[in-house]
Write a protein that holds these residues in place. Sequence first.
Motif, PDB file in Angstrom:
ATOM      1  N   ARG A   1      40.146  40.198  32.431  1.00  0.00           N
ATOM      2  CA  ARG A   1      40.734  39.538  33.581  1.00  0.00           C
ATOM      3  C   ARG A   1      41.108  38.109  33.242  1.00  0.00           C
ATOM      4  O   ARG A   1      40.583  37.521  32.304  1.00  0.00           O
ATOM      5  CB  ARG A   1      39.818  39.598  34.803  1.00  0.00           C
ATOM      6  CG  ARG A   1      38.562  38.771  34.737  1.00  0.00           C
ATOM      7  CD  ARG A   1      37.752  39.025  36.025  1.00  0.00           C
ATOM      8  NE  ARG A   1      36.665  38.102  36.208  1.00  0.00           N
ATOM      9  CZ  ARG A   1      35.421  38.258  35.736  1.00  0.00           C
ATOM     10  NH1 ARG A   1      35.135  39.313  35.013  1.00  0.00           N
ATOM     11  NH2 ARG A   1      34.496  37.369  35.981  1.00  0.00           N
TER      12      ARG A   1
ATOM     13  N   ASP B   1      48.669  46.125  33.601  1.00  0.00           N
ATOM     14  CA  ASP B   1      48.625  45.270  34.788  1.00  0.00           C
ATOM     15  C   ASP B   1      47.483  45.638  35.733  1.00  0.00           C
ATOM     16  O   ASP B   1      47.413  45.115  36.842  1.00  0.00           O
ATOM     17  CB  ASP B   1      49.972  45.292  35.520  1.00  0.00           C
ATOM     18  CG  ASP B   1      50.368  46.699  35.918  1.00  0.00           C
ATOM     19  OD1 ASP B   1      49.570  47.633  35.694  1.00  0.00           O
ATOM     20  OD2 ASP B   1      51.481  46.870  36.443  1.00  0.00           O
ATOM     21  N   SER B   2      46.601  46.573  35.329  1.00  0.00           N
ATOM     22  CA  SER B   2      45.450  46.831  36.190  1.00  0.00           C
ATOM     23  C   SER B   2      44.147  46.473  35.492  1.00  0.00           C
ATOM     24  O   SER B   2      43.166  47.210  35.541  1.00  0.00           O
ATOM     25  CB  SER B   2      45.451  48.271  36.701  1.00  0.00           C
ATOM     26  OG  SER B   2      45.877  49.146  35.698  1.00  0.00           O
ATOM     27  N   ASN B   3      44.150  45.313  34.802  1.00  0.00           N
ATOM     28  CA  ASN B   3      42.942  44.759  34.186  1.00  0.00           C
ATOM     29  C   ASN B   3      42.342  45.642  33.100  1.00  0.00           C
ATOM     30  O   ASN B   3      41.136  45.606  32.861  1.00  0.00           O
ATOM     31  CB  ASN B   3      41.867  44.460  35.249  1.00  0.00           C
ATOM     32  CG  ASN B   3      42.310  43.411  36.226  1.00  0.00           C
ATOM     33  OD1 ASN B   3      42.597  43.708  37.377  1.00  0.00           O
ATOM     34  ND2 ASN B   3      42.413  42.180  35.763  1.00  0.00           N
TER      35      ASN B   3
ATOM     36  N   LYS C   1      41.204  34.316  34.690  1.00  0.00           N
ATOM     37  CA  LYS C   1      40.458  33.598  35.704  1.00  0.00           C
ATOM     38  C   LYS C   1      40.680  32.110  35.522  1.00  0.00           C
ATOM     39  O   LYS C   1      40.766  31.626  34.396  1.00  0.00           O
ATOM     40  CB  LYS C   1      38.968  33.936  35.553  1.00  0.00           C
ATOM     41  CG  LYS C   1      38.099  33.432  36.673  1.00  0.00           C
ATOM     42  CD  LYS C   1      36.672  33.915  36.498  1.00  0.00           C
ATOM     43  CE  LYS C   1      35.794  33.385  37.624  1.00  0.00           C
ATOM     44  NZ  LYS C   1      34.419  33.823  37.509  1.00  0.00           N
TER      45      LYS C   1
ATOM     46  N   HIS D   1      49.847  13.136  54.443  1.00  0.00           N
ATOM     47  CA  HIS D   1      49.023  14.174  53.831  1.00  0.00           C
ATOM     48  C   HIS D   1      49.827  15.142  52.980  1.00  0.00           C
ATOM     49  O   HIS D   1      49.271  15.926  52.251  1.00  0.00           O
ATOM     50  CB  HIS D   1      48.302  14.971  54.919  1.00  0.00           C
ATOM     51  CG  HIS D   1      47.449  14.103  55.773  1.00  0.00           C
ATOM     52  ND1 HIS D   1      46.337  13.474  55.288  1.00  0.00           N
ATOM     53  CD2 HIS D   1      47.567  13.730  57.068  1.00  0.00           C
ATOM     54  CE1 HIS D   1      45.788  12.759  56.252  1.00  0.00           C
ATOM     55  NE2 HIS D   1      46.518  12.895  57.350  1.00  0.00           N
TER      56      HIS D   1
ATOM     57  N   GLU E   1      35.223  34.862  25.941  1.00  0.00           N
ATOM     58  CA  GLU E   1      35.716  34.137  27.119  1.00  0.00           C
ATOM     59  C   GLU E   1      36.599  33.030  26.567  1.00  0.00           C
ATOM     60  O   GLU E   1      36.116  32.080  25.950  1.00  0.00           O
ATOM     61  CB  GLU E   1      34.534  33.576  27.918  1.00  0.00           C
ATOM     62  CG  GLU E   1      34.955  32.977  29.232  1.00  0.00           C
ATOM     63  CD  GLU E   1      33.768  32.643  30.150  1.00  0.00           C
ATOM     64  OE1 GLU E   1      32.657  33.158  29.943  1.00  0.00           O
ATOM     65  OE2 GLU E   1      33.987  31.841  31.072  1.00  0.00           O
TER      66      GLU E   1
ATOM     67  N   ASN F   1      47.153  29.933  40.390  1.00  0.00           N
ATOM     68  CA  ASN F   1      47.280  31.390  40.473  1.00  0.00           C
ATOM     69  C   ASN F   1      48.626  31.862  39.940  1.00  0.00           C
ATOM     70  O   ASN F   1      48.722  32.920  39.327  1.00  0.00           O
ATOM     71  CB  ASN F   1      47.100  31.864  41.917  1.00  0.00           C
ATOM     72  CG  ASN F   1      45.637  32.014  42.247  1.00  0.00           C
ATOM     73  OD1 ASN F   1      44.779  31.762  41.397  1.00  0.00           O
ATOM     74  ND2 ASN F   1      45.341  32.419  43.458  1.00  0.00           N
TER      75      ASN F   1
ATOM     76  N   ASP G   1      45.576  25.273  43.820  1.00  0.00           N
ATOM     77  CA  ASP G   1      45.091  26.633  43.605  1.00  0.00           C
ATOM     78  C   ASP G   1      46.235  27.630  43.547  1.00  0.00           C
ATOM     79  O   ASP G   1      46.232  28.554  42.729  1.00  0.00           O
ATOM     80  CB  ASP G   1      44.115  27.033  44.720  1.00  0.00           C
ATOM     81  CG  ASP G   1      42.755  26.400  44.492  1.00  0.00           C
ATOM     82  OD1 ASP G   1      42.448  26.075  43.331  1.00  0.00           O
ATOM     83  OD2 ASP G   1      42.023  26.224  45.478  1.00  0.00           O
ATOM     84  N   GLN G   2      47.218  27.423  44.442  1.00  0.00           N
ATOM     85  CA  GLN G   2      48.354  28.358  44.437  1.00  0.00           C
ATOM     86  C   GLN G   2      49.133  28.253  43.146  1.00  0.00           C
ATOM     87  O   GLN G   2      49.551  29.256  42.568  1.00  0.00           O
ATOM     88  CB  GLN G   2      49.280  28.065  45.628  1.00  0.00           C
ATOM     89  CG  GLN G   2      48.723  28.573  46.937  1.00  0.00           C
ATOM     90  CD  GLN G   2      49.482  28.033  48.121  1.00  0.00           C
ATOM     91  OE1 GLN G   2      49.934  26.882  48.113  1.00  0.00           O
ATOM     92  NE2 GLN G   2      49.637  28.842  49.140  1.00  0.00           N
TER      93      GLN G   2
END
Lengths: 295, 302
Positions: B95, B76-78, B97, B23, B136, B36, B32-33
């Motif tokens: 943001r 850095d705060s969107n 995404k 596995h 977008e 990100n 996903d990591q």
Amino acid sequence: MKYLKSFISLVIIACVVIACNKKETLDTNITGLGGDSWIQSPIDKWLYDSMIKPYNIEMKYKWDQSEFDKSLILVPPTENTVIPVTQDIISIWITPYNKTSGDSTFMKINTPKQIMLSGSIALQSNGNAVAGLAEGGLKILLFGINSYSRKDSGRVADMAHLIHHEYTHILNQKKNYPIAFNKVTPDGYTGNWSALPPEDNSWTRGFVTNYARKEPGEDIAELVSTMLVMGRARYDYTLYHPFPEYPDSLNNPTGISLLRAKEKIVVDYFRDAYNLDFYSLQTAVQQQIYNVLHR
Amino acid sequence: MIKYLVYILLVAMVVTSCKKDLHSSVFDQSADQRLNKVLADYQSILVAAPYGWVAKVVPNPEQNNNVYAFWFKFNDSNRVVSRWQNQPSLSSSYRLKALQQPELIFDTYTYLHLLADPEQKVPGAQLGTGLKSDFELEIISGSADSFVLKGKYNGSDITMSRAAAKDTSGAIVLPGYLLAGNYKSTSVRTGYKTTQAAGIIANTWKFDDVKAANPLKFAGTVSIDYSDLGGSGWQYNIFVKDNTTKDVTITINAVMQSQIKEGSFKILDQSYDPASGRIYIKTFYTNSAGADRVNEEILLRQ
């Protein structure tokens, strides 16, 4: 020897069985679970304190295409419209219900859980603009908030009409309105509601707007929101004087009796389904619209 | 014999049943990591540009040649500060995404949304669709110097290049468009009664004013109104390769092309002086009624 063989077989079988008995720890951190995240701004904090904490309503203003029908072309709201629009929605929608039901319990239970905001209007392919939508008792979509102004009495009345219209859908989706409502004007509903000639006066046929003639569900939502936003006195006056330029519509007995019959069903529905006095609600909405315009 | 086979099989099962690394992934971290991490890296690059970014936006590139220039400064705060044309700077949110691709989303209204707004906020926008622009944006690639982005719904082409100190105020200058800017134009348009060869002049039109040369989506090419007929949508498209060349390439836009006698446009004379920013153009066409027109125009960089 025979026993030894059996013993070995048993041990091997046991090994096979135990070998796969692996304990997994199920505390894996799932990345991305919990939705979007961003650094909270003062607007987010204000919305949390004003909407999520008291009513568990998420006022969603940041762009998320998945909340809208993909065929609509929209833009997100301007940040500085979000708080004024929310304040006015609370005033003209939540506060009157709180006043009528006595406290905030009713709205804590019966509000939709999400209000999604769009900055622009939603133009459909047939040229009609949609101002709002209600979905499944849980969600309201409001369009065109970038041009909202609380100084414009027309816009405030439109917003009040919209939110009460959509909220009537939500109430209907939670507890159905009496089936008798559909039978008051069964022949008046038409798919052609948006292209009716002016002399085809909806008021004289038992409808408060042309849109009400789309279907009974829209009819009751239009009737409730029109009565709430107009107020009892103006509604009654309009009922008897709908279109001065069409003499037939003055004191038209058919229209009046049909609308009075619908009004009674609405008042009974609010009392029986939700234990609310509709006329008190009407007065409270009037007071609050006045307050918003004189904020 | 069968017995031994059974034993061998059982022993084989015992040995292989505990092989656990079936596995385990060939990567250290989950998809996903890793995604990100990509987003976090993009964000830190965006934030790291001390003077922000100059963005070149081409809405609906299949049907449109016009380019719009913006300036963005991300924190850095969107939050992102935007500048456009001569408007005051405006703060809004953004943001990053992960959807089908890593995306940069301008998630509350700012100048960029004017192009996409269905309520017709800019010239040329259509009711209901605007300019078919995007806010977008899929991140195709990103480095410390430039980002290549693609609009998710309308395919807008957007590139962002790292800005310099001078970009933080005043006009927003897109890199690579040497001719962009304002020009003092002096032009004389001569209308012949029939052909130029016949030589009977029916009318002359003089124009003397300031015109803007605006970047088009083609690298290095700007558009500028043709003589006094900018109101009809007639424009020259002028291309220059670099600052050392004295040759400019002049063509006419599609609107003008469709309204004159097909194939009649030609350049009679042209010159360009990079030092003073002076462009000289003398061109010819035959109008749809068969009358010849000659335009002689001097454009002087302001």
